[in-house]
Design an enzyme around this catalytic site. Structure first.
Site, PDB file in Angstrom:
ATOM      1  CG  HIS A  59      -1.966  -1.063   1.224  1.00 52.32           C
ATOM      2  ND1 HIS A  59      -3.258  -0.887   0.801  1.00 52.32           N
ATOM      3  CD2 HIS A  59      -1.898  -2.350   1.620  1.00 52.32           C
ATOM      4  CE1 HIS A  59      -3.940  -2.022   0.938  1.00 52.32           C
ATOM      5  NE2 HIS A  59      -3.129  -2.927   1.426  1.00 52.32           N
ATOM      6  CG  ASN A 132      -8.025  -4.091   1.195  1.00 51.13           C
ATOM      7  OD1 ASN A 132      -7.293  -3.116   1.319  1.00 51.13           O
ATOM      8  ND2 ASN A 132      -7.571  -5.330   1.192  1.00 51.13           N
ATOM      9  CE1 TYR A 342      -1.896  -4.531   9.179  1.00 53.19           C
ATOM     10  CE2 TYR A 342      -1.998  -2.383   8.132  1.00 53.19           C
ATOM     11  CZ  TYR A 342      -2.247  -3.741   8.098  1.00 53.19           C
ATOM     12  OH  TYR A 342      -2.821  -4.310   7.001  1.00 53.19           O
TER      13      TYR A 342
HETATM   14  C1  HEM Z   1      -1.865 -10.762   7.879  1.00 53.96           C
HETATM   15  C2  HEM Z   1      -2.173 -10.016   6.861  1.00 53.96           C
HETATM   16  C3  HEM Z   1      -1.633  -8.639   6.668  1.00 53.96           C
HETATM   17  C4  HEM Z   1      -0.464  -8.081   7.074  1.00 53.96           C
HETATM   18  C5  HEM Z   1       0.665  -8.738   7.852  1.00 53.96           C
HETATM   19  C6  HEM Z   1      -0.463  -6.711   6.622  1.00 53.96           C
HETATM   20  C7  HEM Z   1       0.563  -5.814   6.816  1.00 53.96           C
HETATM   21  C8  HEM Z   1       0.575  -4.513   6.383  1.00 53.96           C
HETATM   22  C9  HEM Z   1       1.667  -3.591   6.559  1.00 53.96           C
HETATM   23  C10 HEM Z   1       2.982  -3.915   7.245  1.00 53.96           C
HETATM   24  C11 HEM Z   1       1.293  -2.416   6.019  1.00 53.96           C
HETATM   25  C12 HEM Z   1       2.108  -1.135   5.949  1.00 53.96           C
HETATM   26  C13 HEM Z   1       1.812  -0.277   7.155  1.00 53.96           C
HETATM   27  C14 HEM Z   1       2.641   0.967   7.223  1.00 53.96           C
HETATM   28  O1  HEM Z   1       3.804   0.961   6.812  1.00 53.96           O
HETATM   29  O2  HEM Z   1       2.123   1.987   7.732  1.00 53.96           O
HETATM   30  C15 HEM Z   1      -0.044  -2.571   5.520  1.00 53.96           C
HETATM   31  C16 HEM Z   1      -0.792  -1.585   4.942  1.00 53.96           C
HETATM   32  C17 HEM Z   1      -2.136  -1.710   4.686  1.00 53.96           C
HETATM   33  N1  HEM Z   1      -2.902  -2.854   4.771  1.00 53.96           N
HETATM   34 FE1  HEM Z   1      -2.284  -4.648   5.368  1.00 53.96          FE
HETATM   35  N2  HEM Z   1      -1.632  -6.445   5.961  1.00 53.96           N
HETATM   36  C18 HEM Z   1      -2.384  -7.603   5.976  1.00 53.96           C
HETATM   37  C19 HEM Z   1      -3.629  -7.786   5.442  1.00 53.96           C
HETATM   38  C20 HEM Z   1      -4.467  -6.770   5.092  1.00 53.96           C
HETATM   39  C21 HEM Z   1      -5.892  -6.885   4.864  1.00 53.96           C
HETATM   40  C22 HEM Z   1      -6.683  -8.181   4.978  1.00 53.96           C
HETATM   41  C23 HEM Z   1      -6.350  -5.640   4.584  1.00 53.96           C
HETATM   42  C24 HEM Z   1      -7.740  -5.174   4.295  1.00 53.96           C
HETATM   43  C25 HEM Z   1      -8.806  -5.801   4.680  1.00 53.96           C
HETATM   44  C26 HEM Z   1      -5.217  -4.732   4.623  1.00 53.96           C
HETATM   45  C27 HEM Z   1      -5.273  -3.379   4.401  1.00 53.96           C
HETATM   46  C28 HEM Z   1      -4.190  -2.535   4.447  1.00 53.96           C
HETATM   47  C29 HEM Z   1      -4.271  -1.138   4.128  1.00 53.96           C
HETATM   48  C30 HEM Z   1      -5.519  -0.364   3.727  1.00 53.96           C
HETATM   49  C31 HEM Z   1      -2.983  -0.617   4.286  1.00 53.96           C
HETATM   50  C32 HEM Z   1      -2.552   0.824   4.045  1.00 53.96           C
HETATM   51  C33 HEM Z   1      -2.680   1.606   5.343  1.00 53.96           C
HETATM   52  C34 HEM Z   1      -2.328   3.045   5.107  1.00 53.96           C
HETATM   53  O3  HEM Z   1      -3.021   3.680   4.282  1.00 53.96           O
HETATM   54  O4  HEM Z   1      -1.380   3.523   5.722  1.00 53.96           O
HETATM   55  N3  HEM Z   1      -4.102  -5.448   4.921  1.00 53.96           N
HETATM   56  N4  HEM Z   1      -0.465  -3.877   5.722  1.00 53.96           N
END
Ligand code: HEM
Length: 492
Positions: A59, A132, A342
């Site tokens: 993302h 999402n 996160y």
């Molecule tokens: C175990 C599964 C997942 C892991 C380990 C994971 C991990 C991460 C990480 C490390 C980031 C970056 C955060 C940052 O640097 O600030 C991120 C961003 C994001 N993830 Fe996940 N994610 C997972 C599953 C999901 C799922 C299922 C969704 C939605 C239903 C999702 C939605 C998002 C979104 C929207 C962002 C962007 C947040 C922002 O705008 O700063 N992720 N994710």
């Protein structure tokens, strides 16, 4: 000098001293080398070298806006969250949209889920709903997430996204069939951030004042209407205007055309969970609305652009672990992994004081922790004691858990998620396919076959495994896809 020039403030160094010359480096004579005493030159070059922080590991590419959430119906029978306590109550929000796989400078108009990360600045602390534009996800166990994302990102050898890796992983992960059907269907490339729905995707817990708990799924329905791009339209737009979605959102808000979403939840009484036909904590499944209808309770409006993209969008942080009293996690194994991932990412990417930045800190209350110091600590706590318990009037715990405890059974172990009566990896993918009209089915087949056909010519096994998953979802789906892929691979 004009009067206007006289009114202009003096340019200074970082330490506030007036700058005499911002055009010419100080040198030993007009043709000579630069002098080390030219502090301004070094300061400018050094600061410039440090302008970037690590981009988000997923993302990375996104855009954000502030807004207002308004409660439109009484949800107090199900949650005691203070910001949801009264019809008409308003809460400030910040929403960051994103794509998943692309790097920071990637194009917006691509086939990829869109992130829908929403921060509610409530009077009981910030509540982050990090969702999402899809109601489901590709996998259902957090332990697979780094592997999955590696297949979406650049290959270690070629440096590009590779169809071999993408389809190899999906073919070997049949639980992805539902989300892949969604992604390659008509909604896979939204026309803009304003024209998509948002979902909390996971199941979360709501707890009411009496201590009863419920399982809920959040839905944000766009009031602008759903609008999508075809693959051909997206290919053109991504080339012509890589910032298309970001620009569209900013310009709409500048024009005063504030995008809105109608917010609902599906509510499952806790007692239903054990016997529901689908595992209610399996992120690859939806709860059909016939089982749990949408209960509308709010509206979200985006009405203010950030002034500074780096400070407010790049440095914004969202964590699924940021709950408020009356809202909590479910046992969903994916969610449980995310509760850790996160904040850990934020500490690495932005630093230990990320939560103190203006976009991230609580706006309707203050954070009262004994966490202190670290890089770029601003001294906000002054002389306050930094430990607890203390007898100096420092902040104290409430003694009331934020959410309800849930009963558990069994032994520890690397268990697969429990299967309920109608659970398999294909039933909901097949239902989604059968819901589509023939035009939508045809576009789905074209999008999927176009992508699968890119798998290397000597890896038919990857192609076959991928198609087999769709065949298991629906025989017609599998057959049409197989024919389309065979045709395309013949032409290669
Ligand atoms: C175990 C599964 C997942 C892991 C380990 C994971 C991990 C991460 C990480 C490390 C980031 C970056 C955060 C940052 O640097 O600030 C991120 C961003 C994001 N993830 Fe996940 N994610 C997972 C599953 C999901 C799922 C299922 C969704 C939605 C239903 C999702 C939605 C998002 C979104 C929207 C962002 C962007 C947040 C922002 O705008 O700063 N992720 N994710």
């Amino acid at each position: 000098m004009t009067t206007q020039d006289e009114l202009r403030p003096t340019l200074t160094t970082e330490s506030g001293a007036p700058v005499a010359d911002n055009q010419n480096t100080e040198t030993a004579g007009p043709g000579g080398p630069a002098l080390i005493q030219d502090q301004l030159l070094f300061e400018k070059l050094a600061h410039f070298n440090r302008e970037r922080i690590p981009e988000r590991v997923v993302h990375a590419r996104g855009a954000g806006a502030y807004g207002t959430f308004t409660v439109t119906a009484d949800v107090t029978p199900w949650t005691r969250a203070a910001f949801l306590s009264e019809v008409g109550k308003q809460t400030e929000t910040f929403l960051r949209f994103s794509t998943v796989a692309g790097n920071l400078g990637a194009a917006d108009a691509v086939r990829d889920p869109r992130g829908f990360a929403l921060k509610f600045y409530t009077e009981q602390g910030n509540y982050d709903l990090v969702g999402n534009n899809t109601p489901v996800f590709f996998i259902k166990d957090a332990i697979k997430f780094p592997d999955f994302i590696h297949t979406q990102k650049r290959d270690p050898y070629s440096g590009s996204q590779e169809a071999d890796n993408v389809w190899d992983f999906w073919g070997l992960s049949p639980e992805s069939t539902h989300q892949v059907t969604w992604l390659f269907g008509d909604r896979g490339i939204p026309a803009s951030y304003r024209h998509l729905d948002g979902f909390g995707s996971h199941t979360y817990q709501w707890q009411n004042e009496a201590g009863e708990h419920f399982w809920v799924k959040y839905h944000f329905k766009t009031d602008q209407g759903i609008k999508n791009l075809t693959q051909a339209e997206a290919n053109k737009l991504a080339g012509e205007d890589p910032d298309s979605h970001q620009r569209d959102l900013r310009e709409a808000i500048e024009r005063g055309e504030f995008p809105t979403w109608t917010v609902s939840v599906q509510i499952m009484p806790a007692a239903d969970a054990a016997t529901y036909r689908f595992n209610p904590f399996d992120l690859t499944k939806v709860w059909p609305h016939a089982d749990y209808p949408l209960v509308e309770f709010g509206t979200l409006e985006l009405n203010r652009n950030p002034d500074n993209v780096f400070a407010e969008v790049e440095q914004s942080v969202f964590s699924p672990a940021h709950f408020v009293p009356g809202i909590g996690p479910s046992p969903d194994k994916m969610l449980q992994g995310r509760l850790f991932a996160y904040a850990d990412a934020h500490r690495y990417r932005v630093g230990i004081n990320a939560d103190h930045l203006p976009v991230n800190r609580p706006h309707a209350t203050e954070a009262r922790t004994n966490g202190r110091d670290g890089h770029l600590y601003d001294g906000r706590h002054g002389r306050q004691k930094n430990y607890e318990p203390n007898s100096f009037g420092g902040p104290v715990q409430t003694g009331r858990p934020l959410w309800s405890a849930v009963p558990v059974t069994g032994t520890t172990g690397n268990h697969e998620a429990p299967s309920h009566a109608e659970d398999d990896d294909f039933v909901q993918a097949g239902n989604l396919y059968r819901l589509m009209d023939d035009g939508a089915k045809q576009r789905l087949i074209e999008n999927l076959s176009g992508s699968i056909a890119k798998v290397s010519a000597d890896r038919d096994d990857i192609v076959e495994r991928a198609i087999e998953n769709f065949r298991k979802a629906d025989a017609d789906y599998g057959r049409r896809l197989e024919d389309a892929v065979r045709e395309l691979r013949k032409q290669k």
